[in-house]
Write a protein that holds these residues in place. Structure first.
Motif, short mmCIF file in Angstrom:
data_model
loop_
_atom_site.label_atom_id
_atom_site.label_comp_id
_atom_site.label_asym_id
_atom_site.label_seq_id
_atom_site.Cartn_x
_atom_site.Cartn_y
_atom_site.Cartn_z
N GLY A 29 -6.04 -7.89 43.81
CA GLY A 29 -5.67 -7.22 45.05
C GLY A 29 -6.91 -6.79 45.80
O GLY A 29 -8.04 -7.02 45.35
N LEU A 30 -6.72 -6.17 46.95
CA LEU A 30 -7.86 -5.77 47.78
C LEU A 30 -8.17 -4.28 47.69
O LEU A 30 -9.22 -3.84 48.15
CB LEU A 30 -7.64 -6.18 49.23
N ASP A 31 -7.28 -3.49 47.14
CA ASP A 31 -7.53 -2.08 46.83
C ASP A 31 -8.25 -1.33 47.95
O ASP A 31 -9.36 -0.82 47.77
CB ASP A 31 -8.30 -1.96 45.52
N GLY A 32 -7.65 -1.32 49.13
CA GLY A 32 -8.20 -0.53 50.23
C GLY A 32 -9.11 -1.27 51.18
O GLY A 32 -9.30 -0.84 52.30
N ASN A 33 -9.71 -2.37 50.76
CA ASN A 33 -10.54 -3.10 51.72
C ASN A 33 -9.76 -4.29 52.27
O ASN A 33 -8.58 -4.48 51.96
CB ASN A 33 -11.89 -3.51 51.12
N HIS A 34 -10.39 -5.07 53.13
CA HIS A 34 -9.71 -6.18 53.77
C HIS A 34 -10.72 -7.25 54.16
O HIS A 34 -11.91 -6.99 54.22
CB HIS A 34 -8.93 -5.70 54.99
N GLN A 65 -5.03 -7.83 54.33
CA GLN A 65 -5.15 -6.42 54.03
C GLN A 65 -3.93 -5.95 53.25
O GLN A 65 -3.92 -6.00 52.04
CB GLN A 65 -5.34 -5.60 55.31
N HIS A 66 -2.90 -5.51 53.95
CA HIS A 66 -1.72 -4.97 53.28
C HIS A 66 -0.58 -5.98 53.20
O HIS A 66 0.05 -6.13 52.17
CB HIS A 66 -1.21 -3.72 54.02
N GLU A 67 -0.32 -6.63 54.31
CA GLU A 67 0.88 -7.46 54.40
C GLU A 67 0.56 -8.94 54.28
O GLU A 67 0.60 -9.69 55.25
CB GLU A 67 1.60 -7.16 55.71
N LEU A 82 1.47 -14.86 55.72
CA LEU A 82 1.18 -13.72 56.59
C LEU A 82 2.32 -13.55 57.57
O LEU A 82 3.06 -14.50 57.85
CB LEU A 82 -0.11 -13.94 57.37
N SER A 83 2.44 -12.37 58.13
CA SER A 83 3.46 -12.09 59.13
C SER A 83 2.83 -12.14 60.52
O SER A 83 1.84 -11.45 60.79
CB SER A 83 4.08 -10.72 58.88
N PHE A 84 3.38 -12.97 61.39
CA PHE A 84 2.95 -13.08 62.78
C PHE A 84 4.13 -12.72 63.65
O PHE A 84 5.11 -13.46 63.70
CB PHE A 84 2.47 -14.50 63.10
N GLY A 85 4.07 -11.56 64.31
CA GLY A 85 5.20 -11.11 65.11
C GLY A 85 6.44 -10.90 64.26
O GLY A 85 7.55 -11.28 64.66
N ASN A 86 6.26 -10.35 63.07
CA ASN A 86 7.35 -10.10 62.11
C ASN A 86 8.01 -11.37 61.59
O ASN A 86 9.12 -11.32 61.07
CB ASN A 86 8.39 -9.14 62.69
N ILE A 87 7.34 -12.50 61.74
CA ILE A 87 7.84 -13.77 61.19
C ILE A 87 6.86 -14.22 60.11
O ILE A 87 5.69 -14.51 60.40
CB ILE A 87 7.95 -14.85 62.28
#
Length: 133
Positions: A29-34, A65-67, A82-87
């Motif tokens: 995971g990224l644990d706070g970074n991105h 990062q998160h999503e 990844l989500s682009f415009g909630n898609i």
């Protein structure tokens, strides 16, 4: 005497750093970074939806990062959802298409000269011209 292209050697080594950073993110995971990753979009070897290719006809910067989910790292590419415009969309990016990678947490950033993929016919010509080993 054959000239050594140190610039190409350094870029190759730094692409490997990006590979390993993504592999670490996949495992830990990224644990706070991105990560910010910019790559060329109008390439046949980059897999994006038509919607994204139309919205980003030259290049796109993604943020891991998160999503994000389903991060997969291969020898020569990575894929991620990844989500682009909630898609949610799965993208596939060869490392040779990356023009910039940054990890602000580590204060690390690098730019690359992208390498265009060889056309199938060119690869076949080279393969036929090379002696078998």
């Amino acid at each position: 005497m054959t000239e050594i292209s140190y610039e190409q050697l350094v870029e190759k080594a730094l692409i490997h750093v990006v590979h390993d950073a993504l592999l670490s993110a996949r495992k830990n995971g990224l644990d706070g970074n991105h990560f910010y990753i910019t790559f060329q979009t109008p390439r046949d070897d980059v897999v994006l939806s038509d919607r994204l290719k139309a919205a980003y006809p030259e290049d796109i910067t993604i943020v891991l990062q998160h999503e994000y989910s389903d991060l997969e790292v291969y020898d020569d590419a990575f894929s991620v959802v990844l989500s682009f415009g909630n898609i949610p969309e799965k993208i596939f990016v060869p490392f040779s298409a990356i023009t910039r990678f940054a990890d602000p947490y580590a204060q690390f950033a690098v730019s690359f000269t992208p390498v265009l993929p060889e056309k199938k016919k060119e690869k076949e010509k080279k393969r036929k011209a090379e002696p078998e080993k």
